[in-house]
Write a protein that holds these residues in place. Structure first.
Motif, PDB file in Angstrom:
ATOM      1  N   PRO A   1      -7.297   9.682 -11.205  1.00  0.00           N
ATOM      2  CA  PRO A   1      -7.863   9.024 -10.015  1.00  0.00           C
ATOM      3  C   PRO A   1      -7.145   7.727  -9.659  1.00  0.00           C
ATOM      4  O   PRO A   1      -6.998   7.404  -8.486  1.00  0.00           O
ATOM      5  N   ALA A   2      -6.699   6.983 -10.663  1.00  0.00           N
ATOM      6  CA  ALA A   2      -5.989   5.727 -10.381  1.00  0.00           C
ATOM      7  C   ALA A   2      -4.678   6.015  -9.662  1.00  0.00           C
ATOM      8  O   ALA A   2      -4.273   5.273  -8.765  1.00  0.00           O
ATOM      9  N   TRP A   3      -4.012   7.096 -10.045  1.00  0.00           N
ATOM     10  CA  TRP A   3      -2.757   7.471  -9.397  1.00  0.00           C
ATOM     11  C   TRP A   3      -3.003   7.838  -7.940  1.00  0.00           C
ATOM     12  O   TRP A   3      -2.258   7.427  -7.052  1.00  0.00           O
ATOM     13  N   SER A   4      -4.055   8.571  -7.677  1.00  0.00           N
ATOM     14  CA  SER A   4      -4.390   8.945  -6.306  1.00  0.00           C
ATOM     15  C   SER A   4      -4.771   7.725  -5.480  1.00  0.00           C
ATOM     16  O   SER A   4      -4.445   7.642  -4.301  1.00  0.00           O
ATOM     17  N   GLN A   5      -5.451   6.781  -6.099  1.00  0.00           N
ATOM     18  CA  GLN A   5      -5.837   5.560  -5.397  1.00  0.00           C
ATOM     19  C   GLN A   5      -4.597   4.739  -5.050  1.00  0.00           C
ATOM     20  O   GLN A   5      -4.495   4.183  -3.957  1.00  0.00           O
ATOM     21  N   LYS A   6      -3.643   4.703  -5.980  1.00  0.00           N
ATOM     22  CA  LYS A   6      -2.397   3.976  -5.728  1.00  0.00           C
ATOM     23  C   LYS A   6      -1.638   4.621  -4.568  1.00  0.00           C
ATOM     24  O   LYS A   6      -1.107   3.930  -3.705  1.00  0.00           O
ATOM     25  N   ARG A   7      -1.607   5.955  -4.551  1.00  0.00           N
ATOM     26  CA  ARG A   7      -0.937   6.674  -3.470  1.00  0.00           C
ATOM     27  C   ARG A   7      -1.634   6.394  -2.131  1.00  0.00           C
ATOM     28  O   ARG A   7      -0.981   6.180  -1.116  1.00  0.00           O
ATOM     29  N   ALA A   8      -2.955   6.376  -2.131  1.00  0.00           N
ATOM     30  CA  ALA A   8      -3.703   6.114  -0.892  1.00  0.00           C
ATOM     31  C   ALA A   8      -3.428   4.700  -0.385  1.00  0.00           C
ATOM     32  O   ALA A   8      -3.259   4.498   0.822  1.00  0.00           O
ATOM     33  N   LYS A   9      -3.367   3.732  -1.284  1.00  0.00           N
ATOM     34  CA  LYS A   9      -3.070   2.363  -0.876  1.00  0.00           C
ATOM     35  C   LYS A   9      -1.675   2.266  -0.275  1.00  0.00           C
ATOM     36  O   LYS A   9      -1.464   1.584   0.732  1.00  0.00           O
ATOM     37  N   ARG A  10      -0.699   2.956  -0.895  1.00  0.00           N
ATOM     38  CA  ARG A  10       0.661   2.969  -0.356  1.00  0.00           C
ATOM     39  C   ARG A  10       0.690   3.561   1.041  1.00  0.00           C
ATOM     40  O   ARG A  10       1.377   3.060   1.935  1.00  0.00           O
ATOM     41  N   MET A  11      -0.048   4.643   1.233  1.00  0.00           N
ATOM     42  CA  MET A  11      -0.057   5.298   2.535  1.00  0.00           C
ATOM     43  C   MET A  11      -0.682   4.397   3.598  1.00  0.00           C
ATOM     44  O   MET A  11      -0.197   4.335   4.725  1.00  0.00           O
ATOM     45  N   VAL A  12      -1.741   3.680   3.243  1.00  0.00           N
ATOM     46  CA  VAL A  12      -2.373   2.764   4.196  1.00  0.00           C
ATOM     47  C   VAL A  12      -1.423   1.630   4.561  1.00  0.00           C
ATOM     48  O   VAL A  12      -1.282   1.268   5.733  1.00  0.00           O
ATOM     49  N   VAL A  13      -0.745   1.071   3.563  1.00  0.00           N
ATOM     50  CA  VAL A  13       0.204  -0.018   3.829  1.00  0.00           C
ATOM     51  C   VAL A  13       1.341   0.480   4.717  1.00  0.00           C
ATOM     52  O   VAL A  13       1.735  -0.198   5.674  1.00  0.00           O
ATOM     53  N   LEU A  14       1.866   1.662   4.430  1.00  0.00           N
ATOM     54  CA  LEU A  14       2.942   2.207   5.255  1.00  0.00           C
ATOM     55  C   LEU A  14       2.478   2.473   6.681  1.00  0.00           C
ATOM     56  O   LEU A  14       3.191   2.185   7.640  1.00  0.00           O
ATOM     57  N   LEU A  15       1.289   3.015   6.831  1.00  0.00           N
ATOM     58  CA  LEU A  15       0.773   3.304   8.167  1.00  0.00           C
ATOM     59  C   LEU A  15       0.554   2.022   8.961  1.00  0.00           C
ATOM     60  O   LEU A  15       0.924   1.946  10.144  1.00  0.00           O
ATOM     61  N   LEU A  16      -0.014   1.010   8.336  1.00  0.00           N
ATOM     62  CA  LEU A  16      -0.240  -0.253   9.036  1.00  0.00           C
ATOM     63  C   LEU A  16       1.068  -0.941   9.395  1.00  0.00           C
ATOM     64  O   LEU A  16       1.211  -1.481  10.501  1.00  0.00           O
ATOM     65  N   SER A  17       2.041  -0.920   8.490  1.00  0.00           N
ATOM     66  CA  SER A  17       3.321  -1.539   8.813  1.00  0.00           C
ATOM     67  C   SER A  17       4.037  -0.762   9.915  1.00  0.00           C
ATOM     68  O   SER A  17       4.689  -1.358  10.775  1.00  0.00           O
ATOM     69  N   ALA A  18       3.916   0.563   9.910  1.00  0.00           N
ATOM     70  CA  ALA A  18       4.511   1.352  10.991  1.00  0.00           C
ATOM     71  C   ALA A  18       3.839   1.018  12.321  1.00  0.00           C
ATOM     72  O   ALA A  18       4.514   0.936  13.352  1.00  0.00           O
ATOM     73  N   CYS A  19       2.530   0.797  12.301  1.00  0.00           N
ATOM     74  CA  CYS A  19       1.828   0.411  13.538  1.00  0.00           C
ATOM     75  C   CYS A  19       2.296  -0.950  14.038  1.00  0.00           C
ATOM     76  O   CYS A  19       2.504  -1.131  15.245  1.00  0.00           O
ATOM     77  N   VAL A  20       2.489  -1.893  13.135  1.00  0.00           N
ATOM     78  CA  VAL A  20       2.951  -3.227  13.537  1.00  0.00           C
ATOM     79  C   VAL A  20       4.343  -3.134  14.150  1.00  0.00           C
ATOM     80  O   VAL A  20       4.607  -3.701  15.214  1.00  0.00           O
ATOM     81  N   PHE A  21       5.257  -2.419  13.487  1.00  0.00           N
ATOM     82  CA  PHE A  21       6.604  -2.286  14.031  1.00  0.00           C
ATOM     83  C   PHE A  21       6.598  -1.513  15.341  1.00  0.00           C
ATOM     84  O   PHE A  21       7.375  -1.805  16.246  1.00  0.00           O
ATOM     85  N   GLY A  22       5.722  -0.538  15.466  1.00  0.00           N
ATOM     86  CA  GLY A  22       5.600   0.200  16.722  1.00  0.00           C
ATOM     87  C   GLY A  22       5.131  -0.686  17.859  1.00  0.00           C
ATOM     88  O   GLY A  22       5.663  -0.614  18.969  1.00  0.00           O
ATOM     89  N   TRP A  23       4.144  -1.532  17.590  1.00  0.00           N
ATOM     90  CA  TRP A  23       3.652  -2.453  18.615  1.00  0.00           C
ATOM     91  C   TRP A  23       4.742  -3.441  19.008  1.00  0.00           C
ATOM     92  O   TRP A  23       4.899  -3.773  20.177  1.00  0.00           O
ATOM     93  N   LEU A  24       5.490  -3.938  18.014  1.00  0.00           N
ATOM     94  CA  LEU A  24       6.582  -4.853  18.333  1.00  0.00           C
ATOM     95  C   LEU A  24       7.620  -4.164  19.209  1.00  0.00           C
ATOM     96  O   LEU A  24       8.132  -4.751  20.160  1.00  0.00           O
ATOM     97  N   TYR A  25       7.920  -2.923  18.886  1.00  0.00           N
ATOM     98  CA  TYR A  25       8.917  -2.183  19.655  1.00  0.00           C
ATOM     99  C   TYR A  25       8.446  -1.952  21.090  1.00  0.00           C
ATOM    100  O   TYR A  25       9.223  -2.024  22.032  1.00  0.00           O
ATOM    101  N   ILE A  26       7.158  -1.711  21.259  1.00  0.00           N
ATOM    102  CA  ILE A  26       6.615  -1.470  22.597  1.00  0.00           C
ATOM    103  C   ILE A  26       6.517  -2.772  23.398  1.00  0.00           C
ATOM    104  O   ILE A  26       6.847  -2.802  24.589  1.00  0.00           O
TER     105      ILE A  26
END
Length: 76
Positions: A5-30
């Motif tokens: 479960p800790a491994w899955s939680q770590k993966r979920a946190k990574r995915m959230v961070v990547l998604l949020l950073s992609a959203c920030v860069f997308g907004w900057l690009y727009i």
């Protein structure tokens, strides 16, 4: 799936961070003007983050499929 479960939680946190950073860069690009040379850098970062995010999504699906086929071989 038999994952730690800790491994899955770590993966979920990574995915959230990547998604949020992609959203920030997308907004900057727009929002920022396109005539600047760094706009291509933002686009490159956005594409790289998208590729990493998709690869993180594909890994659990592949693992589940492999587990399914292993279980199916055991049954036969």
């Amino acid at each position: 799936m038999s994952q730690d479960p800790a491994w899955s939680q770590k993966r979920a946190k990574r995915m959230v961070v990547l998604l949020l950073s992609a959203c920030v860069f997308g907004w900057l690009y727009i929002l920022l003007p396109f005539d600047e040379p760094w706009s291509w850098m933002l686009l490159g970062i956005e594409i790289a983050l998208g590729i990493v995010f998709i690869s993180l999504l594909v890994r659990p699906v592949r693992a589940r499929r492999e587990e399914y086929w292993r279980e199916r071989e055991k049954d036969n």
